[in-house]
Design a protein around this motif. Sequence first.
Motif: not given
Length: 628
Positions: A574-578, A567-569, A584-587, A545-547
């Motif tokens: 993407i790295a966390l959730a996409k 751009s950094k955000i 595959k994402s970190l999640f 949800d934060i992402v």
Amino acid sequence: MTDLLYFIKAGSTKEEIKSLLSAHPEIKFVSLMGIDMAGNDTDEKIPMRIFLKDMDEFYAGRAVQTDGSSVVLTGIATLNNAKVDMPVDASVNWFVDYNMEHYDEETNKPVGTLRIPAFLIHEGKRVDSRAVLTDTLAFVKKELLDILRETPEISGLKRIAGQEIVDIEFTAATELEFWVKTPLEEANIEEMSASQVMQEQYWERTHGAVRTALELCVSELDKYGLKAEMGHKEVGGLKAQIDESGRMMHVCEQIEIDWRFDEALQAADNELLVRTLVREIFRNVGLEVSFKAKPMIGLAGNGEHTHFCVMAVTKDGKRYNLFSPDEPTKDFMSAVGYGAIMGLLKNYEVINPFVSATNDSLNRLKPGFEAPVCIVTSLGHSPQIPSRNRTILAGLIRDLSNPFATRFELRACNPYTNTYLVLAAIYSAALDGIKAAIAHSTDELLSELSKDAGQVGFYLEKNRAYRSENDVFEDYTDDERNRLFGAPPATVWENMLAFDNYPEKRAVLTAGGALRDQIINAFKAGALLRWKTELIARIIPENRDIVRKAQEIKSNLVTDQDAYNFSKISALRIALAKDSIDEKSLFTRLINALNAKEYAAASRLQVEMYDKIEELKALYDAYQKNMI
């Protein structure tokens, strides 16, 4: 309601109990309180007439059984072998829990439930947290009596030389910190952080509903015989606001309540009572209470500092604090005291899993906010000046004019720490240290406890230091702290690994037979199951949800700084959730590792996730603030 019965004293006879209950018909139910490995207490409503009729059966454990698979006895009570008996414990106080929202029509008094502490017995063995503490104390008592009888000249005990020691008493006390807030309102973390840094709230006056509830809590503790000592604001919070109708809004404050010490088992029971009273009293005035160790990242967490001591009782009925020295201005403590703290520190790696068994607890135990993460103690710069170093794990508390005040304070515990298991582990480790201290003078013991890392000692580990009078966060770098005092675990998995990584220290806990391998394995399995489940079902969805909320902000005025920040955000999101086909994402990787029971990898990914989420929050905050 001065005519209400609030507790039945420990050791009351069955006839005395029946007489009291007959005189208080408003107490309509009985509830047996067994404590599982996670510290959860059972609760049920048994009509009082059944208890009064079958009291002998309740004492024998034949009256009530529970489904052991519904409580945390992981690996002990399974679905195909779940029967657990619940005999009552008459050695402690029984408290009456009143429902202030349900009044008895005949007596016009609130309906009460007599909460009776009980043990949990599975296949003929006691398997609950209360039993672990009870049986551990029995073992440690026997060992200490043997030591003191065989070695009456042990350093620091000259004041009772020639006295016959007939009993050992274990005393303990906990403190309760908690956050209180208006339900459903979001806290302003940045504003509260600033207030905390500027120390605007610490020991400030309470107002309105918070003041009322705090006063009610302190008064209620006295009715239950707990001898409340203080209630006050803690370090965090904000000043509330008042709406047009005069109602307080935006309440968000941190509170602490203290009460008197007691015998160790009773002290642990008392703690559960206080949590219940506090929650209900604040709820009745429309406020929400949180006992989580770190309910809000970036703000002070809730601690529950745990104090412990050992007393000797002599044949003439006098009590002596075994931690106090003969001459308090010349020695910090007795040899027994030195042994106790050295045992705690040396074996803390296998005590820490009981102290911090949840994601929430480890969120609090990070450098900063006086979080006690390092295995180190403070005694004071000299025996004449007691220490108040708040950056260490376990401190020596002293009052030169009162030998009974000498004790140790373990600062890492939180309101959801299983105090029963922690005290059992503490006293087991203390016994190990006391045995090592017998043959040494207090000067030798002070030298051992104060040794430098790399110096060989007779008990403590060579490559570690165990005492510091400095601020362990300001006066050491991260690398220095980890080298001198050991690197703290970052996840529940890392913490639970200590049971396997330190077999000689685990053996210290299992020596008495109460904290046996079956109990430790059950505790570990339950903690890891909760760790895994919470990550998958709560923490990752909350972070997702934060992402999702870190959206691009549409504006007519966008600078190159805005474009660079977003751009950094975007890269972090993407790295966390996409997920993509190839990556595959970190999640997703974390969930897959947990489901595959690849816990070492999952632990590393959890730490990486936390770091990236904090980085994302900081970046998005800066991005928002630059928008006009």
